[in-house]
Design a protein around this motif. Structure first.
Motif, PDB file in Angstrom:
ATOM      1  N   LEU A  48       0.821  -1.207   0.000  1.00  0.00           N
ATOM      2  CA  LEU A  48       0.000   0.000   0.000  1.00  0.00           C
ATOM      3  C   LEU A  48       0.856   1.258   0.000  1.00  0.00           C
ATOM      4  CD1 LEU A  48      -2.771  -1.057   2.538  1.00  0.00           C
ATOM      5  CD2 LEU A  48      -2.918  -0.993   0.055  1.00  0.00           C
ATOM      6  N   GLU A  49       1.961   1.213   0.709  1.00  0.00           N
ATOM      7  CA  GLU A  49       2.863   2.360   0.749  1.00  0.00           C
ATOM      8  C   GLU A  49       3.463   2.654  -0.625  1.00  0.00           C
ATOM      9  OE1 GLU A  49       5.724   1.318   3.675  1.00  0.00           O
ATOM     10  OE2 GLU A  49       4.403   1.740   5.372  1.00  0.00           O
ATOM     11  N   LYS A  54       5.512   7.649  -7.481  1.00  0.00           N
ATOM     12  CA  LYS A  54       5.619   8.179  -8.836  1.00  0.00           C
ATOM     13  C   LYS A  54       6.482   7.273  -9.708  1.00  0.00           C
ATOM     14  CE  LYS A  54       5.048  13.037  -7.474  1.00  0.00           C
ATOM     15  NZ  LYS A  54       5.673  14.381  -7.486  1.00  0.00           N
ATOM     16  N   SER A  55       7.178   6.355  -9.090  1.00  0.00           N
ATOM     17  CA  SER A  55       8.044   5.443  -9.814  1.00  0.00           C
ATOM     18  C   SER A  55       7.257   4.214 -10.268  1.00  0.00           C
ATOM     19  CB  SER A  55       9.214   4.998  -8.932  1.00  0.00           C
ATOM     20  OG  SER A  55       9.899   3.907  -9.511  1.00  0.00           O
ATOM     21  N   MET A  56       7.270   3.942 -11.569  1.00  0.00           N
ATOM     22  CA  MET A  56       6.573   2.772 -12.092  1.00  0.00           C
ATOM     23  C   MET A  56       7.157   1.484 -11.515  1.00  0.00           C
ATOM     24  SD  MET A  56       5.912   1.575 -16.032  1.00  0.00           S
ATOM     25  CE  MET A  56       4.902   3.023 -16.372  1.00  0.00           C
ATOM     26  N   ASP A 113       3.095  -0.954 -15.891  1.00  0.00           N
ATOM     27  CA  ASP A 113       2.624  -1.436 -14.592  1.00  0.00           C
ATOM     28  C   ASP A 113       1.200  -1.973 -14.676  1.00  0.00           C
ATOM     29  OD1 ASP A 113       1.752   1.144 -15.070  1.00  0.00           O
ATOM     30  OD2 ASP A 113       2.060   1.862 -13.022  1.00  0.00           O
ATOM     31  N   VAL A 114       0.401  -1.446 -15.617  1.00  0.00           N
ATOM     32  CA  VAL A 114      -0.953  -1.967 -15.822  1.00  0.00           C
ATOM     33  C   VAL A 114      -0.886  -3.358 -16.435  1.00  0.00           C
ATOM     34  CG1 VAL A 114      -3.089  -1.672 -17.142  1.00  0.00           C
ATOM     35  CG2 VAL A 114      -2.054   0.283 -15.984  1.00  0.00           C
ATOM     36  N   GLN A 115      -0.017  -3.543 -17.448  1.00  0.00           N
ATOM     37  CA  GLN A 115       0.157  -4.865 -18.038  1.00  0.00           C
ATOM     38  C   GLN A 115       0.630  -5.863 -16.985  1.00  0.00           C
ATOM     39  OE1 GLN A 115      -0.030  -6.416 -21.551  1.00  0.00           O
ATOM     40  NE2 GLN A 115      -0.093  -7.941 -19.923  1.00  0.00           N
TER      41      GLN A 115
END
Length: 234
Positions: A48-49, A54-56, A113-115
């Motif tokens: 969660l942290e 901002k880093s992928m 990151d979504v993939q």
């Protein structure tokens, strides 16, 4: 709903999912002193942290942590699936009706990151398990053109009204998956299992049906290499 409104809805959904997870962790932590659960809670908190980073690379690390949690207690799996689903909806919302025909090469791929998150969701059932009640990925209204869901196990996932043009579903398990109104032009369903899937109002031009198990249980190879005449009507 306009883009700005959708953005805040998904942001709110993600926040609610995170808060729910925190409450689950707090409640369990006060009723059990098991070291194993303590370690699970610590991994939850660590992920969660990292979700807001901002880093992928950091965000991707958070998803791998959630994948580990996803293999444990039922309530933890439900929370992990909800958070990963909300993450995808938040970062990859569908903003247009996607009516225009476009070559696959001109369509954007999902963010890395979504993939990664979708891949993790898709391999959550590698031992042949199925998503339980309340654990189904909610990926409706997303823009996932050219996403690779090769051999993904996403039975009962909800892709309603999502843009999945040129998506790769080769060998995927999509039993009872909801694809109502989805944009599936030139998607590849070779060797996929779509038994009981709902594809009402889906855009299907150019879809590749090769050895596909159609929604009604028939095989595309026996129906002129198509499943369009064998869609589920239930």
């Amino acid at each position: 709903m306009n883009g700005k409104g959708s953005f805040f809805v998904e942001l709110g959904t993600l926040i609610v999912a995170v808060v729910t997870m925190f409450l689950s962790i707090f409640t369990y932590g006060n009723t059990s002193g098991l070291e194993e659960k303590k370690q699970t809670n610590e991994r939850f908190l660590a992920s969660l942290e990292r979700l807001g980073s901002k880093s992928m690379a950091v965000r991707m690390g958070a998803m791998y942590i959630l994948e580990g949690v996803n293999k444990e207690k039922d309530s933890d799996r439900k929370a992990a699936v909800e958070i990963m689903s909300a993450f995808i909806r938040y970062h990859q919302p569908r903003k247009t009706r996607a009516n225009k025909e476009a070559k696959c090469g001109s369509l954007a791929r999902p963010k890395t990151d979504v993939q990664t998150t979708a891949t993790i969701l898709g391999r959550r059932n590698t031992k042949g398990e199925h998503f339980g009640v309340g654990e189904q990925p909610e990926l409706h209204d997303t823009a996932l053109t050219r996403i690779d869901l090769h051999k993904a196990q996403l039975d009962k996932a909800d892709f309603t009204d999502s843009d999945l043009r040129c998506a790769r579903f080769v060998g995927a398990h999509l039993r009872k998956t909801v694809l109502v109104g989805a944009f599936l032009q030139r998607a590849n369903f070779s060797d996929a299992d779509l038994t009981g899937a709902k594809l009402q109002y889906a855009r299907l031009s150019g879809v590749i049906w090769r050895n596909t198990t159609c929604p009604d249980g028939t095989n595309s190879d026996t129906a002129s290499n198509t499943c369009e005449i064998h869609l589920s009507t239930h």
